[in-house]
Every structure is written in C-alpha cells, then in structure tokens.
Design a protein around this motif. Structure first.
Motif, PDB file in Angstrom:
ATOM      1  N   ALA A 192      -7.587 -22.563   9.726  1.00 21.17           N
ATOM      2  CA  ALA A 192      -8.833 -22.688  10.482  1.00 21.17           C
ATOM      3  C   ALA A 192      -9.882 -21.711   9.955  1.00 21.17           C
ATOM      4  O   ALA A 192     -11.071 -22.032   9.927  1.00 21.17           O
ATOM      5  CB  ALA A 192      -8.577 -22.433  11.967  1.00 21.17           C
ATOM      6  N   ALA A 193      -9.428 -20.519   9.532  1.00 23.03           N
ATOM      7  CA  ALA A 193     -10.376 -19.562   8.954  1.00 23.03           C
ATOM      8  C   ALA A 193     -11.037 -20.172   7.719  1.00 23.03           C
ATOM      9  O   ALA A 193     -12.247 -20.065   7.520  1.00 23.03           O
ATOM     10  CB  ALA A 193      -9.665 -18.262   8.595  1.00 23.03           C
ATOM     11  N   ILE A 194     -10.232 -20.852   6.901  1.00 20.75           N
ATOM     12  CA  ILE A 194     -10.769 -21.488   5.689  1.00 20.75           C
ATOM     13  C   ILE A 194     -11.720 -22.632   6.071  1.00 20.75           C
ATOM     14  O   ILE A 194     -12.793 -22.790   5.488  1.00 20.75           O
ATOM     15  CB  ILE A 194      -9.628 -22.043   4.813  1.00 20.75           C
ATOM     16  CG1 ILE A 194      -8.594 -20.955   4.524  1.00 20.75           C
ATOM     17  CG2 ILE A 194     -10.191 -22.659   3.543  1.00 20.75           C
ATOM     18  CD1 ILE A 194      -8.909 -20.076   3.390  1.00 20.75           C
ATOM     19  N   LEU A 197     -14.973 -21.285   7.063  1.00 26.54           N
ATOM     20  CA  LEU A 197     -15.754 -20.952   5.872  1.00 26.54           C
ATOM     21  C   LEU A 197     -16.390 -22.202   5.285  1.00 26.54           C
ATOM     22  O   LEU A 197     -17.540 -22.197   4.871  1.00 26.54           O
ATOM     23  CB  LEU A 197     -14.839 -20.314   4.819  1.00 26.54           C
ATOM     24  CG  LEU A 197     -14.722 -18.797   4.787  1.00 26.54           C
ATOM     25  CD1 LEU A 197     -13.721 -18.407   3.713  1.00 26.54           C
ATOM     26  CD2 LEU A 197     -16.059 -18.147   4.487  1.00 26.54           C
ATOM     27  N   VAL A 249     -15.607 -17.494   9.963  1.00 25.68           N
ATOM     28  CA  VAL A 249     -14.766 -17.520  11.157  1.00 25.68           C
ATOM     29  C   VAL A 249     -15.598 -17.642  12.442  1.00 25.68           C
ATOM     30  O   VAL A 249     -15.081 -17.964  13.496  1.00 25.68           O
ATOM     31  CB  VAL A 249     -13.840 -16.280  11.162  1.00 25.68           C
ATOM     32  CG1 VAL A 249     -13.005 -16.212  12.423  1.00 25.68           C
ATOM     33  CG2 VAL A 249     -12.914 -16.325   9.960  1.00 25.68           C
ATOM     34  N   HIS A 251     -17.163 -19.918  13.421  1.00 24.11           N
ATOM     35  CA  HIS A 251     -17.024 -21.269  13.991  1.00 24.11           C
ATOM     36  C   HIS A 251     -15.798 -21.383  14.885  1.00 24.11           C
ATOM     37  O   HIS A 251     -15.633 -22.387  15.577  1.00 24.11           O
ATOM     38  CB  HIS A 251     -16.961 -22.318  12.879  1.00 24.11           C
ATOM     39  CG  HIS A 251     -18.271 -22.493  12.181  1.00 24.11           C
ATOM     40  ND1 HIS A 251     -19.172 -23.444  12.545  1.00 24.11           N
ATOM     41  CD2 HIS A 251     -18.844 -21.791  11.177  1.00 24.11           C
ATOM     42  CE1 HIS A 251     -20.249 -23.349  11.780  1.00 24.11           C
ATOM     43  NE2 HIS A 251     -20.076 -22.356  10.951  1.00 24.11           N
ATOM     44  N   PHE A 252     -14.908 -20.408  14.829  1.00 29.43           N
ATOM     45  CA  PHE A 252     -13.695 -20.445  15.655  1.00 29.43           C
ATOM     46  C   PHE A 252     -13.514 -19.113  16.376  1.00 29.43           C
ATOM     47  O   PHE A 252     -12.479 -18.480  16.257  1.00 29.43           O
ATOM     48  CB  PHE A 252     -12.466 -20.770  14.805  1.00 29.43           C
ATOM     49  CG  PHE A 252     -12.490 -22.153  14.231  1.00 29.43           C
ATOM     50  CD1 PHE A 252     -12.228 -23.248  15.036  1.00 29.43           C
ATOM     51  CD2 PHE A 252     -12.770 -22.366  12.894  1.00 29.43           C
ATOM     52  CE1 PHE A 252     -12.256 -24.534  14.525  1.00 29.43           C
ATOM     53  CE2 PHE A 252     -12.806 -23.654  12.374  1.00 29.43           C
ATOM     54  CZ  PHE A 252     -12.547 -24.731  13.191  1.00 29.43           C
ATOM     55  N   LEU A 253     -14.539 -18.694  17.101  1.00 27.79           N
ATOM     56  CA  LEU A 253     -14.415 -17.427  17.833  1.00 27.79           C
ATOM     57  C   LEU A 253     -13.526 -17.621  19.059  1.00 27.79           C
ATOM     58  O   LEU A 253     -13.448 -18.716  19.621  1.00 27.79           O
ATOM     59  CB  LEU A 253     -15.797 -16.930  18.246  1.00 27.79           C
ATOM     60  CG  LEU A 253     -16.672 -16.488  17.067  1.00 27.79           C
ATOM     61  CD1 LEU A 253     -18.058 -16.100  17.546  1.00 27.79           C
ATOM     62  CD2 LEU A 253     -16.038 -15.344  16.298  1.00 27.79           C
ATOM     63  N   ALA A 261     -11.115 -10.536  11.834  1.00 28.05           N
ATOM     64  CA  ALA A 261     -11.893 -11.493  11.048  1.00 28.05           C
ATOM     65  C   ALA A 261     -13.015 -12.077  11.903  1.00 28.05           C
ATOM     66  O   ALA A 261     -14.119 -12.334  11.421  1.00 28.05           O
ATOM     67  CB  ALA A 261     -10.992 -12.602  10.520  1.00 28.05           C
ATOM     68  N   ALA A 265     -17.050 -11.621  11.209  1.00 25.76           N
ATOM     69  CA  ALA A 265     -17.953 -12.769  11.124  1.00 25.76           C
ATOM     70  C   ALA A 265     -19.161 -12.580  12.032  1.00 25.76           C
ATOM     71  O   ALA A 265     -20.290 -12.905  11.663  1.00 25.76           O
ATOM     72  CB  ALA A 265     -17.201 -14.047  11.497  1.00 25.76           C
TER      73      ALA A 265
END
Lengths: 460, 218
Positions: A192-194, A197, A249, A251-253, A261, A265
C-alpha cells in the motif's frame, strides 16, 4: 533547425495527439456521467456485465490520465521542445509509431477494463498485459523527444526543459514501480505504501512537471514578457523535485502502514506547499501589469484559472493531510472533489488552454466561433466550481455522519441531493466541452481560403 | 545545474530513489520479518459459513468446488478476490479499520499490518473511498443468504443501497454460480481470522432502521 530541411515542429503529429486527447475526453466524460447516474440510482444499463458501473468508473479515471491528459501533454511537448532547442524530434516515423501505440494502449485499456481484466492499482487499473507496452511506449517517447534537448546548442536549458527532463526520468520509474511492486512482489501494508507513492507520483511526477513546464513555455510567449523571477523558478523546481517524491503514504493515513512513514509523508506534504507558493507567486508576478490578458487572451484565461485551482488544491492539501482532517474527510466525497479539482480544474484546464492556443495553429485556420469558446470556458468553470464545492460539502457531512455512528444508510440518503448536484455539474462540463469539440470540428472544416496567419481572437 | 545530465540524474533519478527509499523501501524493511503467507496457508481454517454454503447450495457447490475443505476454500477465496478486483469493488469499499471516528465500534478491531501480509493482499485492497461500508470485518456478520440476495439485488435487503446488481454471479435459476459462491466465500473469509467475540459491533445486533439512534439500539 538542424539544417536537415525537416520542419522544426511536426504539426501533423501535434494535431493527431490533440485530436486523440479530445476523443478520449469524450470517452471519459461519458463514463464519468454514467457512474454519477449509478450513485443517483438512475443507471441506464443495470445488470449489464460489460457496462457494470464499477468497471465504467475505471474507464473514467484511466482515460483521464492516459487518454486525455497524456495525449495532450505529449502534444504540448512535441510543440514546445523543438522550439526551445531549435532541434526537431529524433524521428518522425518513430513519433507516429508512438502515437498509434499509445492509442492502442488506451483502446486496449478501455476494452480490458470493461471485460474484467482490471488491476487493483489505483490510477493503474490498466490490464496487466497492457503494462509492458506502456513501459516500451514511454521509453521510446523519451528517446524521441529528449534527443533534441541533448542535441541543443543553447548554453543553459530553459525552466520548461528542467521540468520535462525530470518528468522523463520519473514517469517510467513511477509506472514500473506502481504497476509491478504491489502486484507481484510486495503484499499488504508495504504494498500500500508503494501504491500510495504511485497514486501520488503519477500526478506529481508525470502530470505536474510537464504541466508546469508547458506553463513556463506558453505564459511568457503569450504575455510577451519574461517570467518574473529566475530565482523563484529555481526554488520552485528543485523544491518540487525534492519534496514531491517523498509523500506517497499520505494517501493511506491512519492505515496499518508503519506510522513513521505516515508522519514523514505529512511533513513532506506540508513542506511542498511552501515551495508551491513560490511558483504561484512567480506566475502572478509575471501576470502583474498584464491583467488585461486574462480578459482578452482565452488561453491565458484558462492557464491562470488552472493556477488558481492549483493554489486552492495545494492549500487544501496542507490541511487535509493532517491526521485531524483525515479522521473525518478520508473515504468521503471530499477526496473525490479534491481529485476533480486537481485532474480537471488544474491540468484539465491547462489542457483546454492548450487546445485553444494550438488548435488554430495545427489546422491552419482561425477559430470558427469565439462565442463558443466563451461558452466552453464559463460552462466548464462554473460546472467545476459547483462540483468541487458540492463534493466537499458532501464529504464533510458523510465524515461526521460516520463518526457519529449513524446507520450507513443515513450517509447514503443524505448524500443523494449532493450526488444529483454533482451529476448536473457534470452535465454542465459535458455541454461546455461539447461546445469546444464542435468548435474544433468546424474550425478544421473551414475552407482553406479562410486560413489566415493563426492569431487567437480576442474574447469577451 | 541547468544542463541535461545534472537535471535528469539529480532531479529525476536521485530524488525518485530518495522518495522511494523513504516512503516505499523503509516500510518494506520494517515489515520484512513477517512471512508472506500463501493463499493455501490463510485458507487453513475455513469459517463455519463456508461449510454452511455447501449445505445452502449443495448442487452448485459440489459442481464447482467439490467438498468443503481448506483446498476448496482456497480456490473459492482466490476467485473471490479476483472477481472483487475485476468488478472494482475496492473503489467503493475499503478494507482497513482506522483507530479514529469510532470505526472500531462500527466495523470491529482496528487493522494491523500482519493481517495483510499474505498473497490475498497481492495487490492489497485497502481502498480509498467508502460509498459502502468497510469490508475487512464483514466475515460472519451476515448470512450466506443475505450475501446472495445482496449481490443479486442489493436493494432487496438494503433498501437505500446504491450498489450495482451483479446478476452474472448467478445461474438461470438465480442460484449463485462459481463466481457467486466465490464472492460469498470471500466475504465470509474477510476478518474470519479475528475471534468472533472480539469482532462484535453494532452490526451484530441486527439491521438497524435508518435514522435509528445507535445508542438506543445497543
């Protein structure tokens, strides 16, 4: 010109990419309207597998990125790079090959998505079998249009080319990272981190730098004055290059991705808003003293409207990226409103300015109707404002209904008027864009005798 | 600094790699000690609903999946995941519970990274939008019949739903086909690794009427 007798700019290729961009805009706007109708409970093809709303939604976003925006940005670069370097592109046949390959990629993406071969990568739903073709296409494109920059005999490269060169390096890397790592190698939270990005970089490292590059090219030419500050250009560029790639990241806080991470971000996102301000200041400094251009030159009006949108977007980012805002607005229509402002209200508007500026030049005829151009501008702008404000309000409302543990149905029922308003704002944009495309068609069809040295008409 | 190579290499390649390291590689390194489970491994303990499914639709189940066991469960949830992706369910349903906004009361325990380190999350299906509710704790919260009716016609069980209908998950007799059984299995798998008593939420008390005060229902 490099003394070869070839024309500097391959006009036909620019025209072809602009036309393709317009065609895919029609596809994406139909797909968007269809999905809006699903949310209002009035979908015209219920229960039809090949027109399932979930699949149609992916056609909307992918055609926005790869059909509409990518084609138009390629057209813009094919126009600007030879003029800035005094060198034609490497090879015209290669240019046409890339053109047809890119349209084949877009068509295969639409078909693949509707047939159920989507990938679960946001903004990268392009079917797995399309991805290698995109990679090859991007590499060939870079070879074709970076060569004139490499061959340029100018002493220093102009700002526009800094942005283009960085985008050349970024786009392929970003596309490879986003479409392969989470799909094949990295599962779960790290994946999800990728993906975060990728979502971020596709906009930030492909569309944004090429878009700003084009602004640095067209605005001084149209205003007949240099960019206000070279120092601010430098700060804006290097700031973007440094901070933009390190905020995926966000986008997925508040997700299971390691918290450090997420904090990184957030910090990088707030930092870049400072940098963005320098770019905005630079462009409005350039406009200073030439405010009449916003009224009289239609493409300048589009460009600066887009920049106002960009300033709002970035201000919004700096707040919505905080965990306080995230708790309420994430997962809601707020995000959808934000995405429409960025992709359409900023980059889409710049592309509309590109159409207004370049179309008369590539077809060698003046605009068929300036009145239609004005209708296009006002319908699109008002449509976007209605859509943006409407979705923001809906998002805040949904977020609070969810937090306060209302039944889920309550959030759907309460959203219904907002979704209707969004549908009508989409219709406004559709009609406005229809006016542009009809105008483009009639312009191209005019008898060649009417062809004058293409000057953009003054507009009211 | 205003020439080809420094811009291409420093601004292009190096900043990308730096960003990738900070936002991509570091999380990967942090999570690297969690073994990536295969689908067969995560399917080792099929939930009761899967065995129930074989009884609910015996002819269809035996035709497509044979006996209800870990192997057939692995097959079903794999196809379920693929269908979930093809239909882009993840664009309207997220798959992680956040530690904010009372999401633990609504959906169940807050998500942790180890739940996602498996091939069922390759690619991950976190999602970024909730038109409908989160699904990572949906397993066991609804019956197989509810899911079947809901996929066939969402409004038959959720009158205010804006979810599309999925008639192609069903055969001519309106009984779930291979995809339909796979989707129901996948729904029942999501969150089935969390002990049921820890996963109790307001949804377990049954379907609340819209506009009901959740406090009263509890």
């Amino acid at each position: 010109m490099a003394g070869s007798g070839r024309p500097l700019v391959n006009i036909g290729l620019v025209r072809a990419h602009l036309t393709a961009s317009a065609v895919f805009f029609c596809v994406l706007i139909v797909a968007g309207l269809l999905f809006a109708l699903q949310l209002t409970g009035t979908y015209p093809f219920p229960g039809v597998e090949l027109m399932s709303p979930g699949r149609v939604r992916m056609v909307h976003t992918n055609m926005a990125a790869y059909g509409f925006i990518a084609n138009a940005l390629i057209a813009g670069m094919l126009w600007a790079i030879p003029r800035l370097t005094r060198q034609p592109i490497l090879n015209d046949i290669l240019g046409w090959l890339i053109f047809w390959a890119w349209q084949a990629i877009c068509a295969a993406t639409v078909l693949g998505l509707l047939l159920g071969y989507a990938q679960a990568i946001e903004w990268g739903e392009t079917p797995i079998f399309v991805d290698p073709l995109v990679m090859v296409g991007l590499v060939l494109l870079v070879i074709n249009i970076a060569t004139p920059i490499l061959r340029s005999k100018e002493k220093g490269l102009y700002v526009t080319l800094w942005y283009f060169l960085s985008a050349f390096a970024w786009t392929g890397l970003v596309y490879f990272m986003g479409n392969y790592f989470p799909e094949f190698w990295v599962p779960g939270a790290a994946g999800a981190a990728i993906t975060g990005l990728f979502i971020h970089d596709l906009v930030g490292l492909f569309v944004t730098p090429i878009g700003w590059g084009l602004m640095y090219f067209f605005v001084p030419i149209l205003l007949r004055k240099p960019i206000w500050s070279h120092a601010l250009s430098l700060i804006g560029f290097w700031g973007l290059a440094f901070f933009y790639p390190m905020q995926g990241v966000h986008h997925f806080l508040l997700s299971p991705i390691p918290m450090y991470a997420q904090y990184a971000a957030v910090v990088a996102t707030i930092a870049i808003e400072v940098v963005v301000t320098t770019v905005i200041v630079n462009f409005f400094g350039t406009l200073h003293g030439r405010m009449d251009a916003v009224r009289n030159i239609m493409s300048i009006r589009w460009f600066y409207t887009g920049m106002v949108g960009y300033a709002i977007t970035c201000l919004q980012c700096a707040f919505q990226v905080t965990l306080t805002f995230q708790a309420i607005i994430h997962f809601s229509d707020w995000v959808v409103g934000h995405a429409h402002l960025v992709m359409y209200g900023v980059f889409g508007f710049w592309i509309m300015g590109l159409f207004v500026e370049l179309w008369p030049k590539v077809v060698g005829r003046p605009w068929y109707s300036t009145r239609l151009l004005t209708w296009h501008y006002w319908l699109s702008t008002l449509g976007l404002i209605v859509m943006f404000v409407d979705l923001l309000a809906a998002g805040v409302m949904q977020g609070f209904l969810w937090r306060d543990l209302h039944h889920w149905a309550d959030s759907v029922i309460a959203s219904m008027p907002f979704w209707w308003a969004r549908t009508f704002s989409g219709l406004m944009i559709t009609v406005g864009s229809g006016a542009l495309f009809y105008n483009m068609w009639m312009t191209a069809k005019q008898p060649a005798a009417a062809a004058e040295p293409a000057v953009q008409p003054a507009v009211a | 600094m205003e020439r080809f190579s420094p811009i291409f290499l420093i601004s292009g390649v190096i900043t990308f790699l730096l960003g990738f390291f900070l936002q991509g590689a570091l999380p990967m390194i942090t999570l690297k000690d969690m073994p990536i489970k295969t689908i067969a491994e995560v399917a080792q303990n099929p939930p009761a609903e899967f065995y129930q499914l074989a009884e609910d639709y015996p002819a269809e189940f035996s035709r497509y999946y044979g006996e209800p066991n870990p192997e057939s469960f692995a097959k079903a949830i794999k196809l379920g995941k693929e269908t979930y992706i093809a239909e882009a369910c993840w664009h309207c349903h997220s798959q992680f519970v956040r530690p904010v906004s009372h999401e633990n009361l609504r959906f169940g325990p807050v998500s942790s990274a180890d739940e996602y380190t498996n091939e069922m999350n390759l690619p991950h299906l976190f999602g970024t939008r909730r038109v409908g509710p989160d699904l990572i704790r949906i397993g066991g919260k609804r019956s197989n019949d509810w899911h079947a009716a809901h996929f066939y016609s969402p409004r038959s069980v959720a009158p205010y739903s804006v979810m599309p209908t999925y008639p192609w998950f069903f055969d001519a007799q309106q009984r779930p086909n291979e995809k339909g059984l796979a989707m129901i299995s996948y729904m029942q798998w999501l969150g089935s690794w969390v002990p049921r008593e820890e996963s109790e939420t307001i949804y377990n008390v049954g379907s609340m009427p819209p506009h009901a005060n959740p406090a009263e229902v509890q």
